[in-house]
Design a protein around this motif. Structure first.
Motif, mmCIF file in Angstrom:
data_model
loop_
_atom_site.group_PDB
_atom_site.id
_atom_site.type_symbol
_atom_site.label_atom_id
_atom_site.label_comp_id
_atom_site.label_asym_id
_atom_site.label_seq_id
_atom_site.Cartn_x
_atom_site.Cartn_y
_atom_site.Cartn_z
ATOM 1 N N CYS A 59 -21.145 -14.073 8.212
ATOM 2 C CA CYS A 59 -22.229 -13.968 9.196
ATOM 3 C C CYS A 59 -22.633 -12.518 9.435
ATOM 4 C CB CYS A 59 -21.811 -14.626 10.505
ATOM 5 S SG CYS A 59 -21.838 -16.429 10.455
ATOM 6 N N GLY A 60 -21.795 -11.578 9.027
ATOM 7 C CA GLY A 60 -22.158 -10.172 9.116
ATOM 8 C C GLY A 60 -23.045 -9.716 7.976
ATOM 9 N N TYR A 61 -23.198 -10.554 6.938
ATOM 10 C CA TYR A 61 -24.020 -10.205 5.786
ATOM 11 C C TYR A 61 -25.287 -11.042 5.679
ATOM 12 C CZ TYR A 61 -19.859 -7.742 4.046
ATOM 13 O OH TYR A 61 -18.797 -6.896 3.904
ATOM 14 N N VAL A 62 -25.162 -12.345 5.898
ATOM 15 C CA VAL A 62 -26.257 -13.266 5.602
ATOM 16 C C VAL A 62 -27.544 -12.915 6.347
ATOM 17 C CG1 VAL A 62 -27.008 -15.673 5.767
ATOM 18 C CG2 VAL A 62 -24.713 -15.139 4.933
ATOM 19 N N PRO A 63 -27.497 -12.591 7.651
ATOM 20 C CA PRO A 63 -28.769 -12.270 8.321
ATOM 21 C C PRO A 63 -29.506 -11.091 7.700
ATOM 22 C CG PRO A 63 -27.092 -12.762 9.945
ATOM 23 C CD PRO A 63 -26.383 -12.664 8.612
ATOM 24 N N LEU A 93 -26.095 -9.367 26.893
ATOM 25 C CA LEU A 93 -26.020 -10.636 27.621
ATOM 26 C C LEU A 93 -25.350 -11.723 26.783
ATOM 27 C CD1 LEU A 93 -29.551 -10.617 29.312
ATOM 28 C CD2 LEU A 93 -27.346 -10.082 30.361
ATOM 29 N N LEU A 94 -25.642 -11.755 25.480
ATOM 30 C CA LEU A 94 -25.008 -12.748 24.607
ATOM 31 C C LEU A 94 -23.488 -12.562 24.571
ATOM 32 C CD1 LEU A 94 -27.426 -12.900 21.520
ATOM 33 C CD2 LEU A 94 -26.975 -14.727 23.170
ATOM 34 N N VAL A 95 -23.056 -11.318 24.401
ATOM 35 C CA VAL A 95 -21.620 -11.063 24.310
ATOM 36 C C VAL A 95 -20.953 -11.302 25.661
ATOM 37 C CG1 VAL A 95 -19.852 -9.360 23.727
ATOM 38 C CG2 VAL A 95 -21.959 -9.443 22.410
ATOM 39 N N PRO A 110 -17.911 -23.139 16.233
ATOM 40 C CA PRO A 110 -19.381 -23.053 16.150
ATOM 41 C C PRO A 110 -19.970 -21.967 17.046
ATOM 42 C CG PRO A 110 -18.682 -25.345 16.275
ATOM 43 C CD PRO A 110 -17.466 -24.517 16.526
ATOM 44 N N LEU A 111 -19.419 -21.808 18.248
ATOM 45 C CA LEU A 111 -19.919 -20.765 19.145
ATOM 46 C C LEU A 111 -19.652 -19.382 18.579
ATOM 47 C CD1 LEU A 111 -21.253 -20.297 21.897
ATOM 48 C CD2 LEU A 111 -18.959 -20.212 22.906
ATOM 49 N N ALA A 116 -21.775 -14.391 15.950
ATOM 50 C CA ALA A 116 -21.778 -13.422 14.857
ATOM 51 C C ALA A 116 -23.132 -13.398 14.155
ATOM 52 C CB ALA A 116 -20.666 -13.759 13.867
ATOM 53 N N PHE A 117 -23.713 -14.572 13.912
ATOM 54 C CA PHE A 117 -25.001 -14.652 13.218
ATOM 55 C C PHE A 117 -26.108 -14.054 14.082
ATOM 56 C CE2 PHE A 117 -28.901 -16.631 11.762
ATOM 57 C CZ PHE A 117 -28.773 -16.593 10.384
ATOM 58 N N SER A 118 -26.105 -14.367 15.385
ATOM 59 C CA SER A 118 -27.159 -13.879 16.277
ATOM 60 C C SER A 118 -27.122 -12.366 16.424
ATOM 61 C CB SER A 118 -27.022 -14.534 17.651
ATOM 62 O OG SER A 118 -27.137 -15.936 17.559
#
Length: 422
Positions: A59-63, A93-95, A110-111, A116-118
């Motif tokens: 998820c650190g690469y795909v976006p 705010l997300l973190v 999933p969360l 990580a993706f967001s």
């Protein structure tokens, strides 16, 4: 082309905009390092499935592969300062919400993957906007020094300062590293929002212009500039090599050298120390050689270091090799970014930066796969030798940027070369 010695590049003024941007970058990097350490530990606590744990890293690469070029195009359209503080506010705010979920023992795989993706998706806009903003905060002749100070400060913050705090925060609660990360995002957002700069003049977009056409224009501008094209291809090859090395380094140290976890910690410390030293020396080196020659020298030294790492079966040799690898890697990063900022048309800095970053990110997972295959087929030292071969190709790809009719920087940069007669 003959390098010209100059009195020395100007240093950016700490007062005002650059000092606040530097502080925001360093504070944010501390939070990133805390989260990067805590996230895999939380993933292991939630599941023992290797594929799921690997997905967190992915998820650190795909976006970047999906949205990197789009982030660069958006960064060129909007007010970069506002984009940066807004992104950091959202990330904070997300973190914070995630830290709350962890504290309540409501975190789930999933969360975790969604977080990580967001965060990385938002980073595609933030990083490109940051690169495009810096030339608005410092004089052109100070860009090299500004990049060196930013990258070195971030390396010190993430590589040295954050580590000791992770055990202390975890002892206070599993959600504390994420709460601290959230706080750093909010502090960085406030610092960036306080910047008072004049927005750069923007050329009106042609009627009917779309993000797709603007991305294409940025890619065309990158490919049309011989030095930038050469540096981009070279950076991609280097990142493939680094991906191969880093993915298998723990096996190289613990099994090929039989140095255990202590040896692994030692070589990683050597790499971090080298990176800091390289950041401090980057401008001095470029003043003597010019920026493109500094890149050529850095790539050559890195190639030799990787050959040593792959052939000399001794921990001290590997530590010395990684120290040089880290030092020259920082030299490479400083001058690659500075050349890109200085040679890019002002309205396209974000898009060209996005192309560089996307190429860099795409090289790392590919290199990891190649490194794993090489270790399996040829031995645990093979990834280091594969990386050496890729770095040698990178140096070769960079040679066209040293043609006699190509300057490696504008005269006002303070680190330049005399254009030879045709």
């Amino acid at each position: 082309m003959t390098a010209v010695d100059v009195a020395g590049p100007a240093a950016p003024a700490w007062r005002g905009g650059f000092g606040r941007l530097w502080t925001a970058a360093v504070v944010s990097r501390v939070g990133d390092a805390l989260r990067a350490t805590a996230l895999p530990l939380l993933a292991v606590h939630l599941t023992d499935e290797p594929l799921v744990i690997a997905a967190v890293t992915a998820c650190g690469y795909v976006p970047w592969l999906l949205f990197g070029l789009l982030g660069g195009a958006v960064a060129d359209r909007v007010d970069q300062r506002r984009a940066m503080w807004a992104v950091d506010l959202v990330r904070g705010l997300l973190v914070a919400a995630f830290a709350f979920a962890v504290a309540l023992d409501r975190a789930s795989v999933p969360l975790l993957l969604l977080l990580a993706f967001s965060l990385t998706t938002l980073q595609t806009l933030f990083d490109n906007a940051s690169t495009a903003l810096l030339p608005s905060l410092v004089d052109r002749e100070a860009l090299g020094s500004a990049n060196a100070r930013l990258l070195t400060g971030q390396q010190i913050a993430g590589g040295l300062l954050a580590g000791p705090f992770v055990p202390l925060l975890l002892a206070a609660g599993a959600g504390m590293p994420f709460a601290a990360d959230s706080a750093t995002y909010l502090v960085a957002a406030a610092l960036v929002a306080s910047l008072r700069i004049r927005p750069p003049e923007r050329v009106p977009r042609p009627a009917g212009s779309t993000l797709r056409s603007e991305i294409g224009a940025g890619l065309h501008a990158l490919w049309a500039d011989r030095p930038l094209r050469a540096v981009c291809v070279s950076t991609l090859l280097c990142n493939v090599g680094m991906g191969a090395l880093i993915a298998t380094l723990v096996l190289h140290v613990t099994r090929w050298l039989h140095a255990g976890s202590t040896g692994y910690a030692a070589v990683m410390t050597a790499y971090a120390a080298g990176s800091i030293a390289g950041g401090l020396a980057a401008q001095r080196l470029a003043r003597r050689t010019g920026r493109v020659r500094a890149l050529l020298l850095a790539g050559t030294v890195q190639t030799a270091s990787l050959v040593v790492a792959g052939t000399v079966r001794h921990l001290a040799a590997l530590a010395a090799a990684l120290l040089l690898l880290g030092a020259m890697g920082m030299v490479w990063n400083v001058h690659q970014v500075t050349l890109m900022q200085r040679r890019s048309p002002a309205p396209m800095v974000g898009r060209i930066s996005a192309a560089f970053r996307t190429a860099s990110v795409s090289g790392a997972p590919l290199g990891a796969l190649l490194g794993g295959a090489a270790a399996h087929a040829c031995g645990l030292n093979a990834p280091a030798l594969l990386a050496a071969a890729l770095f040698a190709l990178a140096v070769t790809a960079l040679i066209p940027a040293r043609r006699r009719d190509v300057s490696d920087g504008a005269p006002e940069d303070g680190v330049t070369a005399r254009r030879a007669a045709h």
